[in-house]
Write an enzyme that holds these catalytic residues in place. Structure first.
Site, PDB file in Angstrom:
ATOM      1  N   LYS A   8      -0.464  57.873  57.165  1.00 17.77           N
ATOM      2  CA  LYS A   8      -0.043  58.069  56.018  1.00 17.77           C
ATOM      3  C   LYS A   8      -0.917  59.769  55.170  1.00 17.77           C
ATOM      4  CE  LYS A   8      -4.186  56.245  54.766  1.00 17.77           C
ATOM      5  NZ  LYS A   8      -5.489  57.530  53.831  1.00 17.77           N
ATOM      6  N   ALA A  95      -4.804  56.853  58.324  1.00 18.60           N
ATOM      7  CA  ALA A  95      -4.525  55.589  58.907  1.00 18.60           C
ATOM      8  C   ALA A  95      -3.709  54.952  60.535  1.00 18.60           C
ATOM      9  CB  ALA A  95      -3.418  54.348  57.576  1.00 18.60           C
ATOM     10  N   GLY A  97      -4.883  53.315  62.672  1.00 13.71           N
ATOM     11  CA  GLY A  97      -5.400  52.318  62.814  1.00 13.71           C
ATOM     12  C   GLY A  97      -4.852  50.959  61.957  1.00 13.71           C
ATOM     13  N   SER A  98      -4.343  51.280  61.060  1.00 16.65           N
ATOM     14  CA  SER A  98      -3.547  50.446  59.840  1.00 16.65           C
ATOM     15  C   SER A  98      -1.892  50.372  60.194  1.00 16.65           C
ATOM     16  CB  SER A  98      -3.919  50.744  58.792  1.00 16.65           C
ATOM     17  OG  SER A  98      -5.527  50.301  57.877  1.00 16.65           O
ATOM     18  N   ASP A 131      -5.732  49.741  53.741  1.00 13.90           N
ATOM     19  CA  ASP A 131      -4.066  50.285  54.463  1.00 13.90           C
ATOM     20  C   ASP A 131      -3.023  49.689  55.150  1.00 13.90           C
ATOM     21  OD1 ASP A 131      -5.365  52.591  52.930  1.00 13.90           O
ATOM     22  OD2 ASP A 131      -6.281  53.787  54.657  1.00 13.90           O
TER      23      ASP A 131
END
Length: 282
Positions: A8, A95, A97-98, A131
């Protein structure tokens, strides 16, 4: 089962105030871009995670945490084998990891036949990271709270993006702990109005990130300002840092322009990773 976890970008990020829980209240606008990690899921007796890079202690990885959270919350007997192929740089404000955690919740919801709604998954995801809910909803959106509260979806024109990923990473915790909030000057509302106009030049002029000044204070030689200046000099309609850094990106209205900017930036910043991509509206 193979799934993609998209990165993102933040088109705008306003730090409103510090909260009693030591997080910050934010106003932000996020969009997914066509850069992604890949995750493979297979039912197994235990939860295991394999990756193409060194991730250190598996217990600290958001993919593993997401799988364990879902399994424990709903008393799932099965496990799963997860294979993660990382393409999104870590600690870069994208983001990765999110998004990996969000896709893990989605995929295991299907694999384990839990039949949870996206809202239920988002509530779980918020326990993993601010996130994660957005990465589950995927559509361009305005968010509030810690960045985890969806206010409304928005329509974006197709935007071509030149990502500049420096050779240093940013700790979200360190950036926010060093940040000093500044007075509201209606920049966020002006950005929303620009997005509604669908004019990429107008959007570019209104993009902003309150955390840029903090990153430039922490790292010597003001790297964010330098990258932004060059992106604009080479023809980007606008340039801004994503999240808490360190990625900076420029936007333009065509792939041809994006490639031109990328090539010029590669000559200027030889040790940085530079990628052309575009927004995904899903």
């Amino acid at each position: 089962m193979l799934r993609k976890a998209y990165a993102k970008i933040n088109l705008g990020l306003e730090v409103v105030s510090k909260r009693e829980d030591n997080f910050h209240n934010l106003n932000t606008i996020m969009a997914m871009i066509d850069l992604y990690d890949e995750l493979y899921f297979q039912k197994d007796s235990e939860i295991t995670l394999e990756t193409n890079i060194n991730i250190g202690d598996i217990g600290n990885n958001l993919v593993y945490k997401a799988a364990v959270l879902l399994k424990n919350t709903f008393n799932v007997n099965d496990g799963c084998r997860i294979v993660l192929t990382k393409n999104i740089p870590m600690q870069s404000g994208l983001a990765g990891g999110s998004s990996d955690a969000a896709v893990t919740l989605e995929a295991l919801n299907d694999l384990w036949k839990l039949n949870l709604s996206i809202d239920e998954l988002a509530n779980l995801g918020a326990k993993l990271g601010s996130d994660v809910p957005f990465c589950l909803f995927k559509k361009p959106a305005i968010l509030e709270g810690r960045g985890d509260v969806l206010k409304q979806f928005i329509d974006l024109p197709e935007i071509y993006v030149v990502l500049v990923i420096p050779n240093f990473s940013c700790s979200t915790k360190d950036i926010f702990s060093n940040h000093v909030t500044s007075p509201n000057d209606n920049r966020f509302l002006k950005l929303i109005n620009a997005i509604q106009s669908k004019d990429i030049n107008n959007i570019g002029k209104r993009m902003f990130n309150d955390l840029e000044v903090t990153v430039d204070k922490i790292f010597s030689e003001e790297p964010i300002i330098k990258i932004k200046s060059k992106l604009l000099e080479f023809g980007a309609s606008g340039a801004v840092m994503s999240g808490s850094g360190s990625t900076v990106y420029g936007i333009t209205n065509s792939f041809k322009n994006a490639q031109k900017i990328k090539n010029l930036m590669k000559k200027e910043f030889k040790n940085y990773h530079i990628i052309t991509t575009k927004t995904n509206n899903f």
